[in-house]
Design a protein around this motif. Sequence first.
Motif, PDB file in Angstrom:
ATOM      1  N   VAL A 207      58.293  54.841  77.915  1.00  0.00           N
ATOM      2  CA  VAL A 207      57.121  54.294  77.230  1.00  0.00           C
ATOM      3  C   VAL A 207      57.603  53.936  75.833  1.00  0.00           C
ATOM      4  CG1 VAL A 207      56.357  56.649  76.696  1.00  0.00           C
ATOM      5  CG2 VAL A 207      54.769  54.755  76.442  1.00  0.00           C
ATOM      6  N   TRP A 208      57.408  52.676  75.443  1.00  0.00           N
ATOM      7  CA  TRP A 208      58.070  52.208  74.224  1.00  0.00           C
ATOM      8  C   TRP A 208      57.176  51.474  73.229  1.00  0.00           C
ATOM      9  CZ3 TRP A 208      58.046  49.606  78.779  1.00  0.00           C
ATOM     10  CH2 TRP A 208      57.759  48.245  78.749  1.00  0.00           C
ATOM     11  N   CYS A 209      55.951  51.171  73.585  1.00  0.00           N
ATOM     12  CA  CYS A 209      55.133  50.382  72.672  1.00  0.00           C
ATOM     13  C   CYS A 209      53.657  50.713  72.834  1.00  0.00           C
ATOM     14  CB  CYS A 209      55.344  48.882  72.943  1.00  0.00           C
ATOM     15  SG  CYS A 209      54.303  47.806  71.936  1.00  0.00           S
ATOM     16  N   PHE A 210      52.989  50.922  71.696  1.00  0.00           N
ATOM     17  CA  PHE A 210      51.539  51.101  71.670  1.00  0.00           C
ATOM     18  C   PHE A 210      50.958  50.040  70.740  1.00  0.00           C
ATOM     19  CE2 PHE A 210      53.457  55.211  72.399  1.00  0.00           C
ATOM     20  CZ  PHE A 210      52.718  55.733  73.445  1.00  0.00           C
ATOM     21  N   ARG A 211      49.920  49.405  71.202  1.00  0.00           N
ATOM     22  CA  ARG A 211      49.249  48.405  70.372  1.00  0.00           C
ATOM     23  C   ARG A 211      47.745  48.659  70.458  1.00  0.00           C
ATOM     24  NH1 ARG A 211      50.455  42.864  69.013  1.00  0.00           N
ATOM     25  NH2 ARG A 211      48.938  42.330  67.404  1.00  0.00           N
ATOM     26  N   VAL A 212      47.137  48.950  69.320  1.00  0.00           N
ATOM     27  CA  VAL A 212      45.702  49.210  69.267  1.00  0.00           C
ATOM     28  C   VAL A 212      45.048  48.106  68.456  1.00  0.00           C
ATOM     29  CG1 VAL A 212      43.911  50.835  68.535  1.00  0.00           C
ATOM     30  CG2 VAL A 212      46.087  51.700  69.434  1.00  0.00           C
TER      31      VAL A 212
END
Length: 200
Positions: free
Chosen positions: A109-114
């Motif tokens: 898991v490499w990216c979070f975008r909120v």
Amino acid sequence: MDTTPFTIRPATSERFDDVASVLGPRNPDSTVCWCLTYRLPSRENRALSARERAQKVQELCARPIPPGILAYDGDTVVGWCGVAPRAELHAFSHSRTIPHLDDLPVWAVWCFRVRGGRRGRGVARALLDGAVEHARGHGAPALEGYPVDNGDRKVDTTMAYVGTRAMFERAGFTWAADTTSTLNGFPRVLMRRPLAAAAP
């Protein structure tokens, strides 16, 4: 029991418009990451035009294993998380700065975008929990993340997309290795959570 108000769904082709609303720019000719930087070899990544990047993600959404998951507040998409087998992610499968611990076919898991206006409400944490279940449901033996180890120091919002060590620890991940990778001046660590196979 999970009490978050967010629903997590896979980023399938039927939901590409929602993926685009989180990852894509308002101007379709503007070059943005589209969460491809870690997935593709750098030469291929640089060669894609803005519209080709959108098309590439749309193709990924049509695959049996989608490129990530989405968080919804009711019917409104509020966040994205990139999660996939590490072997599919060129930057990590060929990394000189983030180690391979073993030969397990782990996921990453490499990216979070909120989305703006939704930060600070637990969307990223819900996405991380969702990534665990998504990877487990596809038979992943373990899930890795490579967050910053920032201690009590604040991480710039634009650089917080990899998550923090504390966030991963709250989701049941443990430190597995140091890395030589840094982001925004913070060291990144390899966090791992073993996953039991999904029940038949």
